[in-house]
Write a protein that holds these residues in place. Structure first.
Motif, short mmCIF file in Angstrom:
data_model
loop_
_atom_site.label_atom_id
_atom_site.label_comp_id
_atom_site.label_asym_id
_atom_site.label_seq_id
_atom_site.Cartn_x
_atom_site.Cartn_y
_atom_site.Cartn_z
N LYS A 14 0.84 -1.20 0.00
CA LYS A 14 0.00 0.00 0.00
C LYS A 14 0.87 1.25 0.00
O LYS A 14 0.61 2.20 -0.73
CB LYS A 14 -0.93 -0.01 1.21
N GLN A 15 1.92 1.24 0.79
CA GLN A 15 2.83 2.39 0.87
C GLN A 15 3.51 2.65 -0.48
O GLN A 15 3.54 3.77 -0.97
CB GLN A 15 3.88 2.16 1.96
N VAL A 16 4.05 1.61 -1.08
CA VAL A 16 4.75 1.75 -2.36
C VAL A 16 3.80 2.23 -3.45
O VAL A 16 4.13 3.15 -4.21
CB VAL A 16 5.44 0.42 -2.76
N LEU A 17 2.63 1.63 -3.55
CA LEU A 17 1.68 2.03 -4.58
C LEU A 17 1.16 3.45 -4.36
O LEU A 17 0.94 4.19 -5.32
CB LEU A 17 0.53 1.04 -4.68
N PHE A 50 0.94 6.05 -7.43
CA PHE A 50 -0.38 6.19 -8.05
C PHE A 50 -1.34 6.94 -7.14
O PHE A 50 -1.17 6.99 -5.93
CB PHE A 50 -0.97 4.79 -8.36
N ALA A 51 -2.39 7.47 -7.75
CA ALA A 51 -3.45 8.16 -6.99
C ALA A 51 -4.39 7.12 -6.39
O ALA A 51 -4.59 6.04 -6.95
CB ALA A 51 -4.23 9.08 -7.93
N ASN A 52 -4.96 7.45 -5.24
CA ASN A 52 -5.99 6.59 -4.66
C ASN A 52 -7.18 6.54 -5.60
O ASN A 52 -7.55 7.56 -6.18
CB ASN A 52 -6.45 7.12 -3.30
N ASN A 53 -7.78 5.37 -5.73
CA ASN A 53 -9.01 5.23 -6.50
C ASN A 53 -10.16 5.55 -5.57
O ASN A 53 -10.61 4.70 -4.80
CB ASN A 53 -9.12 3.81 -7.07
N THR A 54 -10.62 6.79 -5.62
CA THR A 54 -11.64 7.24 -4.68
C THR A 54 -13.00 6.57 -4.90
O THR A 54 -13.86 6.62 -4.03
CB THR A 54 -11.81 8.77 -4.75
N GLY A 55 -13.18 5.94 -6.04
CA GLY A 55 -14.44 5.24 -6.31
C GLY A 55 -14.45 3.82 -5.80
O GLY A 55 -15.37 3.07 -6.07
N SER A 56 -13.43 3.45 -5.05
CA SER A 56 -13.29 2.08 -4.57
C SER A 56 -13.12 2.07 -3.05
O SER A 56 -12.68 3.06 -2.47
CB SER A 56 -12.07 1.44 -5.24
N ALA A 111 -7.37 0.34 -3.54
CA ALA A 111 -7.15 0.44 -4.98
C ALA A 111 -6.54 1.79 -5.34
O ALA A 111 -6.78 2.80 -4.68
CB ALA A 111 -8.46 0.24 -5.73
N PHE A 112 -5.80 1.77 -6.43
CA PHE A 112 -5.13 2.95 -6.96
C PHE A 112 -5.44 3.03 -8.45
O PHE A 112 -5.88 2.06 -9.05
CB PHE A 112 -3.62 2.85 -6.73
N GLU A 113 -5.19 4.21 -9.03
CA GLU A 113 -5.44 4.37 -10.46
C GLU A 113 -4.43 5.31 -11.08
O GLU A 113 -3.76 6.07 -10.39
CB GLU A 113 -6.87 4.86 -10.71
N ASP A 114 -4.34 5.21 -12.40
CA ASP A 114 -3.38 6.01 -13.16
C ASP A 114 -3.96 6.27 -14.54
O ASP A 114 -4.26 5.33 -15.28
CB ASP A 114 -2.06 5.25 -13.26
N ASP A 115 -4.10 7.53 -14.89
CA ASP A 115 -4.62 7.92 -16.20
C ASP A 115 -3.53 8.42 -17.14
O ASP A 115 -3.83 9.01 -18.17
CB ASP A 115 -5.68 9.02 -16.05
N SER A 116 -2.27 8.18 -16.81
CA SER A 116 -1.19 8.72 -17.62
C SER A 116 -0.79 7.82 -18.79
O SER A 116 0.13 8.14 -19.52
CB SER A 116 0.04 8.98 -16.74
N GLN A 172 -5.39 -2.96 -7.70
CA GLN A 172 -6.02 -3.28 -6.43
C GLN A 172 -5.08 -4.18 -5.64
O GLN A 172 -4.48 -5.09 -6.20
CB GLN A 172 -7.34 -4.02 -6.68
N ILE A 173 -4.95 -3.91 -4.35
CA ILE A 173 -4.19 -4.79 -3.46
C ILE A 173 -5.20 -5.48 -2.56
O ILE A 173 -6.07 -4.83 -1.99
CB ILE A 173 -3.23 -4.01 -2.54
#
Length: 134
Positions: free
Chosen positions: A70-73, A77-83, A91-96, A104-105
């Motif tokens: 969780k720390q590394v991700l 990456f940004a937190n996936n606020t919809g999860s 969960a994290f997300e990336d739009d780049s 997801q972890i």
């Protein structure tokens, strides 16, 4: 209200997602030990499946490694606020990238450790049409 589109070329979407998955997994190779699994899940993990074209990844970890991952991700990456974000899942997300990436972890054996099973089930029944299995 947010809308999404369905990719018309499922083979191309699968190939793009597979390439990004390989690159992402390679970027975490030092952390991928025998007790951790990083898997491409979701519709793009199944050739021919109808998809939005995004890449979903699940990282299955033992409870003792959850915080480290969780720390590394969270640094990359940004937190996936919809999860949901709980003690056994986040969960994290990336739009780049060309496609939207969600990582997801999940703690192995926890209540939310089922995402990989859904993808395995879709891929294991090749006699069904993509619209039926996905």
């Amino acid at each position: 209200m947010e809308f999404f589109t369905i990719e018309r070329d499922t083979a191309a979407a699968h190939n793009v997602a597979e390439a990004l998955f390989a690159s992402t997994k390679n970027g975490f190779s030092a952390m991928l030990t025998s007790d951790v699994e990083m898997l491409h899940i979701g519709a793009t993990s199944t050739p021919g499946c109808i998809t939005k074209g995004n890449l979903d990844i699940v990282v299955r970890v033992p409870a003792a490694r959850f915080h480290d991952w969780k720390q590394v991700l969270s640094e990359r990456f940004a937190n996936n606020t919809g999860s949901a974000s709980i003690s056994t899942f986040t969960a994290f997300e990336d739009d780049s990238h060309k496609v939207h990436l969600v990582i997801q972890i999940v703690v192995i054996g926890s209540d939310l450790d089922f995402f990989h099973k859904f993808s395995e089930a879709m891929r294991s029944n090749p006699t069904q049409s993509p619209s039926t299995t996905c």
